[in-house]
Every structure is written in structure tokens, then in C-alpha cells.
Write a protein that holds these residues in place. Structure first.
Motif, mmCIF file in Angstrom:
data_model
loop_
_atom_site.group_PDB
_atom_site.id
_atom_site.type_symbol
_atom_site.label_atom_id
_atom_site.label_comp_id
_atom_site.label_asym_id
_atom_site.label_seq_id
_atom_site.Cartn_x
_atom_site.Cartn_y
_atom_site.Cartn_z
ATOM 1 N N LEU A 1 39.894 10.875 21.318
ATOM 2 C CA LEU A 1 40.127 12.308 21.516
ATOM 3 C C LEU A 1 41.576 12.594 21.887
ATOM 4 O O LEU A 1 42.139 13.617 21.479
ATOM 5 C CB LEU A 1 39.179 12.845 22.594
ATOM 6 C CG LEU A 1 37.689 12.750 22.268
ATOM 7 C CD1 LEU A 1 36.858 13.379 23.375
ATOM 8 C CD2 LEU A 1 37.378 13.414 20.929
ATOM 9 N N VAL B 1 35.296 19.591 22.581
ATOM 10 C CA VAL B 1 36.174 18.421 22.498
ATOM 11 C C VAL B 1 37.093 18.360 23.714
ATOM 12 O O VAL B 1 37.354 17.274 24.260
ATOM 13 C CB VAL B 1 36.979 18.445 21.186
ATOM 14 C CG1 VAL B 1 38.029 17.339 21.165
ATOM 15 C CG2 VAL B 1 36.045 18.296 19.992
ATOM 16 N N LEU C 1 37.196 15.285 26.298
ATOM 17 C CA LEU C 1 38.462 14.596 26.541
ATOM 18 C C LEU C 1 38.770 14.545 28.031
ATOM 19 O O LEU C 1 39.188 13.504 28.568
ATOM 20 C CB LEU C 1 39.587 15.310 25.787
ATOM 21 C CG LEU C 1 41.020 14.830 26.082
ATOM 22 C CD1 LEU C 1 41.166 13.341 25.797
ATOM 23 C CD2 LEU C 1 42.024 15.628 25.257
ATOM 24 N N THR D 1 35.897 8.703 15.840
ATOM 25 C CA THR D 1 36.868 9.582 15.191
ATOM 26 C C THR D 1 36.204 10.470 14.151
ATOM 27 O O THR D 1 36.490 11.673 14.066
ATOM 28 C CB THR D 1 37.978 8.750 14.523
ATOM 29 O OG1 THR D 1 38.616 7.932 15.504
ATOM 30 C CG2 THR D 1 39.016 9.640 13.869
ATOM 31 N N ALA E 1 34.249 13.219 16.022
ATOM 32 C CA ALA E 1 35.115 14.260 16.587
ATOM 33 C C ALA E 1 35.722 15.122 15.483
ATOM 34 O O ALA E 1 35.731 16.359 15.576
ATOM 35 C CB ALA E 1 36.226 13.620 17.423
#
Length: 289
Positions: free
Chosen positions: A270, A54, A58, A29, A32
């Protein structure tokens, strides 16, 4: 012979692996959120690149980490939806999420066409349709960061929103690594204290990062940060429930060390960040007027 029904609801014992998983989720986390925050700090083009990275991660982690049926077609649909949403928002930045709705509208018939095109291997249709639909919603939701960045005070609002999401989730995961009790469910290693700590962390980030925005100065900034963190923490718990209630290991995966298992934490993190974005966008705009 009778079966004791209480046995099915008995709380699962705490294992070292459970705490390690929470730390892993916290680190993912932070990574990201850091990538997206850095992109928002550097400008619109950098944020577009960060959102694209991202979105791609994902898509890959969700399709191959959860063994979605029909993932090849799902990969094409998700990439097209992500690219279309980003392009539409960059073209019409003043229209909010409206361009995204157009992308989703075009995706609906393509979702059904994809299922029909699977031919004789068309199995687990509802599961495939549901999983790919959730993925499409998540990747286009991330494009909301591009809208927020191009608004007035977007250079402050976007990092603040991402900071509240990231801080809330990281604090919640570390809390669950130490004290996941009382649990929301006996089989899910997530507890109420983590949500409380995550909300407090989000409130602190909101108060410190939004004090320069007149409409969100003082208590409003803390409220926005706390609300965003609360949404993110609850979505994260929902992802934990999904992992427990469904069997996601693909055929042929050898035990817990299979590649799908390694991708699931990435997909969960994500997906949580992506689905938190629309709520953050609405909250910030509702209170900043």
C-alpha cells in the motif's frame, strides 16, 4: 584474527519462502489495485470510498506492522490527514494537489506536538517522527486519484494509471519469485529483470488503455505506462531495502509468526501504490497538456 570483508556481501541463498513472499506481494498488489480501479470505474463517490478504505488499511498496517513508536498519536494524526486531504480535494477539485499541501502544512506542528505529548515514554523520537511523516505523505498522496478522476478524461486516465501501477508491480513480483538475479543488493531478494518486465507490462497497459485519449495516443500512452510502472517498481525495491536494513519487530513479538510480520507485506504494497500516485499524476498531466 582477521575478518573476510567479502563474507558480509555474499549473496544470500535463495529460499522457498522468498518466492512465496513475492507471490503474496503480487496478490496483495492486485487486490489493492483492483479495489481502486473498480472505484474509479464506478464514479467519484465510489473512488472516494475506495481511497478511504486503502488509506485506513495503510495507516493500520504501517503503524502496527512496523512497530512505530508513539503509534496511538500517529493513528490520530494519520486519520485526520487522510480525511482532511480527501475533503479538501473534493471541495476544491480544480486546484490539483494544492489543498493537500495545506493539510501537510498543518500537520507539521502537530507532528512535533505529538512527540512532546509522549512524556516519559518519549523514546526513539527521530524514528517515530520519520515513520509517521512518511505515513502522512503517503495517505494524502492517495488523494491525488480523486483529482485525476475529476479531470477531463478522468474516467479513462485514472483506471489507466492504476492499471499501469498494478500490472507493473504484479509482473515484477512474479518475476522476482522466479528469477531475482542479478540482484540490486546481496541481501535483498529483488533483481533487475523484474524491473524490466514490470516496465514492459506498464507500457502495454498504457498503450491499450490510453489510445482513446488523443494527447496520449500511440507511443505517448506506452511511455506514460512504462514510466509509471518504473517508478512503482523502484519504490517497491526501496520498500524491500527498508525491510532488510531496519529491525521492525516489536518488543514481545514471538518469532516470525508475530502479527507485525504478517502486516508488513500489506504496508509495503500500500505504501508503494500510494507514493506512486503523485508521479503518475504529474506524468499524465505533463504529457496530456
Amino acid at each position: 584474527m582477521t575478518v573476510d570483508s567479502s563474507a558480509t556481501t555474499e549473496q544470500q541463498p535463495r529460499t522457498p519462502a522468498a518466492g512465496t513472499l513475492q507471490i503474496q506481494l503480487a496478490m496483495l498488489t492486485a487486490l489493492a489495485g483492483g479495489v481502486l480501479s473498480l472505484g474509479s470505474y464506478l464514479g467519484n463517490v465510489a473512488l472516494l470510498a475506495a481511497v478511504g478504505v486503502v488509506q485506513l488499511l495503510l495507516i493500520l498496517s504501517w503503524l502496527f506492522g512496523t512497530s512505530v513508536p508513539g503509534r496511538r498519536g500517529g493513528l490520530v494524526l494519520a486519520v485526520l490527514a487522510a480525511g482532511g486531504a480527501d475533503a479538501a480535494i473534493m471541495r476544491w477539485p480544480d486546484s490539483g494537489y494544492s489543498p493537500v499541501l495545506g493539510v501537510l502544512g498543518m500537520a507539521v506542528p502537530l507532528l512535533f506536538a505529538h512527540q512532546l505529548s509522549r512524556g516519559v515514554v518519549r523514546t526513539r523520537v527521530l524514528e517515530s517522527l520519520a515513520d509517521i511523516t512518511v505515513l502522512l505523505i503517503a495517505v494524502v498522496a492517495l488523494a491525488g486519484l480523486l483529482v485525476l478522476r475529476r479531470q477531463s478524461n478522468g474516467d479513462i486516465l485514472t483506471p489507466a494509471v492504476l492499471g499501469a501501477i498494478t500490472a507493473g508491480l504484479v509482473a515484477a513480483h512474479f518475476t522476482d519469485a522466479v528469477l531475482p538475479a542479478p540482484r540490486f543488493d546481496p541481501q535483498v531478494d529483488r533483481g533487475l529483470p523484474a524491473v524490466v518486465v514490470g516496465v514492459l507490462a506498464g507500457a502495454l497497459v498504457g498503450m491499450l488503455s490510453l489510445h482513446r485519449v488523443i494527447d496520449l495516443a500511440g507511443g505517448r500512452g506506452a511511455f506514460v505506462g512504462a514510466s509509471i510502472a518504473a517508478v512503482a517498481c523502484l519504490l517497491s525495491i526501496g520498500a524491500a531495502f527498508s525491510g532488510v536494513r531496519t529491525s521492525l519487530a516489536p518488543a514481545g513479538t514471538a518469532g516470525p509468526a508475530g502479527p507485525a510480520v504478517r502486516l508488513r507485506p500489506v504496508a509495503a504494497v500500500l505504501m508503494t501504490v500510494a507514493l506512486s500516485t503523485p508521479a503518475a499524476y504529474v506524468l499524465v498531466n505533463a504529457l496530456s497538456g
